[in-house]
Write a protein that holds these residues in place. Structure first.
Motif, PDB file in Angstrom:
ATOM      1  N   ARG A 186       2.103  16.680  11.531  1.00  0.00           N
ATOM      2  CA  ARG A 186       2.577  15.616  10.896  1.00  0.00           C
ATOM      3  C   ARG A 186       1.192  14.818  10.174  1.00  0.00           C
ATOM      4  NH1 ARG A 186       7.000  12.188  13.848  1.00  0.00           N
ATOM      5  NH2 ARG A 186       6.880  11.053  12.119  1.00  0.00           N
ATOM      6  N   VAL A 187       1.461  14.567   8.693  1.00  0.00           N
ATOM      7  CA  VAL A 187       0.519  14.078   8.101  1.00  0.00           C
ATOM      8  C   VAL A 187       0.792  12.864   7.478  1.00  0.00           C
ATOM      9  CG1 VAL A 187      -1.360  14.493   6.269  1.00  0.00           C
ATOM     10  CG2 VAL A 187      -0.528  16.416   7.691  1.00  0.00           C
ATOM     11  N   ARG A 188       0.157  11.687   7.510  1.00  0.00           N
ATOM     12  CA  ARG A 188       0.438  10.428   6.578  1.00  0.00           C
ATOM     13  C   ARG A 188      -0.781  10.084   5.893  1.00  0.00           C
ATOM     14  NH1 ARG A 188       3.984   5.664   7.275  1.00  0.00           N
ATOM     15  NH2 ARG A 188       2.635   4.096   6.535  1.00  0.00           N
ATOM     16  N   VAL A 189      -0.307   9.765   4.690  1.00  0.00           N
ATOM     17  CA  VAL A 189      -1.422   9.102   4.153  1.00  0.00           C
ATOM     18  C   VAL A 189      -1.250   8.111   3.239  1.00  0.00           C
ATOM     19  CG1 VAL A 189      -2.543  11.800   3.164  1.00  0.00           C
ATOM     20  CG2 VAL A 189      -0.635  10.423   1.780  1.00  0.00           C
ATOM     21  N   GLU A 190      -2.282   7.091   3.243  1.00  0.00           N
ATOM     22  CA  GLU A 190      -2.035   5.794   2.557  1.00  0.00           C
ATOM     23  C   GLU A 190      -3.334   5.412   1.666  1.00  0.00           C
ATOM     24  OE1 GLU A 190      -2.263   2.613   5.871  1.00  0.00           O
ATOM     25  OE2 GLU A 190      -1.791   4.356   6.907  1.00  0.00           O
ATOM     26  N   ALA A 191      -3.116   4.697   0.710  1.00  0.00           N
ATOM     27  CA  ALA A 191      -4.181   4.445  -0.336  1.00  0.00           C
ATOM     28  C   ALA A 191      -3.935   3.217  -1.002  1.00  0.00           C
ATOM     29  CB  ALA A 191      -4.185   5.330  -1.166  1.00  0.00           C
TER      30      ALA A 191
ATOM     31  N   SER B 189      -4.734  28.235   5.595  1.00  0.00           N
ATOM     32  CA  SER B 189      -3.448  29.078   5.919  1.00  0.00           C
ATOM     33  C   SER B 189      -3.264  30.033   5.122  1.00  0.00           C
ATOM     34  CB  SER B 189      -2.272  28.122   6.120  1.00  0.00           C
ATOM     35  OG  SER B 189      -1.969  27.614   4.861  1.00  0.00           O
ATOM     36  N   ARG B 190      -4.236  30.521   4.677  1.00  0.00           N
ATOM     37  CA  ARG B 190      -4.198  31.880   3.516  1.00  0.00           C
ATOM     38  C   ARG B 190      -3.506  33.033   4.253  1.00  0.00           C
ATOM     39  NH1 ARG B 190      -9.952  32.082   1.197  1.00  0.00           N
ATOM     40  NH2 ARG B 190     -10.509  31.484   2.940  1.00  0.00           N
ATOM     41  N   CYS B 191      -3.626  33.294   5.251  1.00  0.00           N
ATOM     42  CA  CYS B 191      -2.961  34.526   5.874  1.00  0.00           C
ATOM     43  C   CYS B 191      -1.589  34.409   6.050  1.00  0.00           C
ATOM     44  CB  CYS B 191      -3.758  34.922   7.203  1.00  0.00           C
ATOM     45  SG  CYS B 191      -5.448  35.509   6.970  1.00  0.00           S
ATOM     46  N   ASP B 192      -1.226  33.200   6.459  1.00  0.00           N
ATOM     47  CA  ASP B 192       0.065  32.726   6.680  1.00  0.00           C
ATOM     48  C   ASP B 192       0.490  31.388   6.090  1.00  0.00           C
ATOM     49  OD1 ASP B 192       2.589  32.754   7.822  1.00  0.00           O
ATOM     50  OD2 ASP B 192       1.871  32.128   9.816  1.00  0.00           O
ATOM     51  N   PRO B 193       0.667  31.469   4.861  1.00  0.00           N
ATOM     52  CA  PRO B 193       0.556  30.159   4.211  1.00  0.00           C
ATOM     53  C   PRO B 193       1.657  29.223   4.483  1.00  0.00           C
ATOM     54  CG  PRO B 193       0.559  32.016   2.718  1.00  0.00           C
ATOM     55  CD  PRO B 193       0.780  32.568   3.908  1.00  0.00           C
ATOM     56  N   LEU B 194       1.313  27.879   4.733  1.00  0.00           N
ATOM     57  CA  LEU B 194       1.977  26.540   5.041  1.00  0.00           C
ATOM     58  C   LEU B 194       2.557  25.836   3.905  1.00  0.00           C
ATOM     59  CD1 LEU B 194      -0.290  25.405   8.114  1.00  0.00           C
ATOM     60  CD2 LEU B 194       1.865  27.153   8.425  1.00  0.00           C
ATOM     61  N   ARG B 195       3.640  25.479   4.256  1.00  0.00           N
ATOM     62  CA  ARG B 195       4.389  24.777   2.868  1.00  0.00           C
ATOM     63  C   ARG B 195       4.070  23.179   3.156  1.00  0.00           C
ATOM     64  NH1 ARG B 195       9.143  25.536  -0.518  1.00  0.00           N
ATOM     65  NH2 ARG B 195       9.610  23.515  -1.027  1.00  0.00           N
ATOM     66  N   VAL B 196       3.592  22.402   2.290  1.00  0.00           N
ATOM     67  CA  VAL B 196       3.363  21.057   2.308  1.00  0.00           C
ATOM     68  C   VAL B 196       4.114  20.425   1.376  1.00  0.00           C
ATOM     69  CG1 VAL B 196       1.448  19.119   2.320  1.00  0.00           C
ATOM     70  CG2 VAL B 196       0.898  21.357   3.152  1.00  0.00           C
TER      71      VAL B 196
ATOM     72  N   MET C  83       0.738  -1.131  -0.017  1.00  0.00           N
ATOM     73  CA  MET C  83       0.056  -0.147  -0.054  1.00  0.00           C
ATOM     74  C   MET C  83       0.966   1.259   0.011  1.00  0.00           C
ATOM     75  SD  MET C  83      -3.139   1.107   2.589  1.00  0.00           S
ATOM     76  CE  MET C  83      -3.963  -0.359   2.245  1.00  0.00           C
ATOM     77  N   PRO C  84       0.819   1.991  -0.867  1.00  0.00           N
ATOM     78  CA  PRO C  84       1.532   3.443  -1.033  1.00  0.00           C
ATOM     79  C   PRO C  84       1.303   4.076  -0.008  1.00  0.00           C
ATOM     80  CG  PRO C  84       0.442   2.873  -3.353  1.00  0.00           C
ATOM     81  CD  PRO C  84      -0.024   2.008  -2.109  1.00  0.00           C
ATOM     82  N   THR C  85       2.251   4.791   0.693  1.00  0.00           N
ATOM     83  CA  THR C  85       2.187   5.866   1.578  1.00  0.00           C
ATOM     84  C   THR C  85       2.871   7.042   1.430  1.00  0.00           C
ATOM     85  OG1 THR C  85       3.629   4.892   3.293  1.00  0.00           O
ATOM     86  CG2 THR C  85       1.457   4.121   3.325  1.00  0.00           C
ATOM     87  N   ALA C  86       2.630   8.230   2.008  1.00  0.00           N
ATOM     88  CA  ALA C  86       3.577   9.531   1.958  1.00  0.00           C
ATOM     89  C   ALA C  86       3.292  10.108   3.266  1.00  0.00           C
ATOM     90  CB  ALA C  86       3.085  10.203   0.602  1.00  0.00           C
ATOM     91  N   GLU C  87       4.381  10.755   3.430  1.00  0.00           N
ATOM     92  CA  GLU C  87       4.326  11.783   4.854  1.00  0.00           C
ATOM     93  C   GLU C  87       4.406  13.145   4.296  1.00  0.00           C
ATOM     94  OE1 GLU C  87       6.368  10.165   7.904  1.00  0.00           O
ATOM     95  OE2 GLU C  87       5.421   8.315   7.934  1.00  0.00           O
ATOM     96  N   ALA C  88       3.878  14.188   5.239  1.00  0.00           N
ATOM     97  CA  ALA C  88       4.379  15.414   5.046  1.00  0.00           C
ATOM     98  C   ALA C  88       4.721  15.968   6.661  1.00  0.00           C
ATOM     99  CB  ALA C  88       3.284  16.235   4.440  1.00  0.00           C
ATOM    100  N   ARG C  89       5.694  16.844   6.751  1.00  0.00           N
ATOM    101  CA  ARG C  89       5.693  17.599   7.876  1.00  0.00           C
ATOM    102  C   ARG C  89       5.784  19.028   7.940  1.00  0.00           C
ATOM    103  NH1 ARG C  89      10.504  13.993  10.617  1.00  0.00           N
ATOM    104  NH2 ARG C  89       9.488  11.970  10.401  1.00  0.00           N
ATOM    105  N   ILE C  90       4.494  19.587   8.246  1.00  0.00           N
ATOM    106  CA  ILE C  90       3.938  20.837   8.285  1.00  0.00           C
ATOM    107  C   ILE C  90       4.732  21.783   9.426  1.00  0.00           C
ATOM    108  CG2 ILE C  90       2.243  22.725   7.792  1.00  0.00           C
ATOM    109  CD1 ILE C  90       0.710  20.012   6.537  1.00  0.00           C
ATOM    110  N   ALA C  91       5.645  22.691   9.228  1.00  0.00           N
ATOM    111  CA  ALA C  91       6.077  23.463  10.113  1.00  0.00           C
ATOM    112  C   ALA C  91       4.931  24.848  10.515  1.00  0.00           C
ATOM    113  CB  ALA C  91       7.435  24.250   9.888  1.00  0.00           C
ATOM    114  N   THR C  92       4.430  24.730  11.825  1.00  0.00           N
ATOM    115  CA  THR C  92       3.469  25.885  11.926  1.00  0.00           C
ATOM    116  C   THR C  92       3.484  25.955  13.681  1.00  0.00           C
ATOM    117  OG1 THR C  92       1.298  26.367  11.996  1.00  0.00           O
ATOM    118  CG2 THR C  92       1.569  23.827  12.307  1.00  0.00           C
TER     119      THR C  92
END
Length: 115
Positions: free
Chosen positions: A76-81, A102-109, A1-10
């Motif tokens: 921390r975000v982990r998606v699997e599909a 996060s329009r006012c202070d855009p976050l990077r994913v 099962m493919p998975t991916a992770e993002a760590r979003i600094a906020t």
């Protein structure tokens, strides 16, 4: 099962976690009353399941799952599909909503494949 992770600094990881989960929980319960343009494609309302606390959250859709965790300074975000196409759908879904919230202070994913 493919998975991916993002760590979003906020500075407010819990706020974004709760906002994302509440948004999708509301979509699942009230999708019938919303315009088709705001609906998630191919997702019956009874197949969106969301659970969360201030520190953890889970979003389940027919084509995958998203797990969120708030830690100091980081969401921390982990998606699997069940396939790469559905994994991409989940990544786009999360990226789009994080961007909107996060329009006012855009976050990077930035997504990275999980081992």
């Amino acid at each position: 099962m493919p998975t991916a992770e993002a760590r979003i600094a906020t500075e407010r990881p819990s706020r974004y976690l709760v906002q994302l989960c509440k948004h999708f929980d509301n979509k699942g319960r009230h999708l019938i009353h919303r315009s088709r343009a705001h609906a998630l494609p191919d997702v019956p309302t009874d197949q969106i399941h969301v659970a969360w606390t201030d520190g953890d959250g889970v979003l389940r859709l027919p084509w995958g799952q998203c797990t969120l965790r708030a830690t100091p300074g980081l969401l921390r975000v982990r998606v699997e599909a069940d396939g790469q196409e559905n994994l991409g759908r989940l990544q786009d879904l999360v990226t789009t909503h994080v961007g909107r919230f996060s329009r006012c202070d855009p976050l990077r994913v930035d997504w990275q494949p999980s081992p």
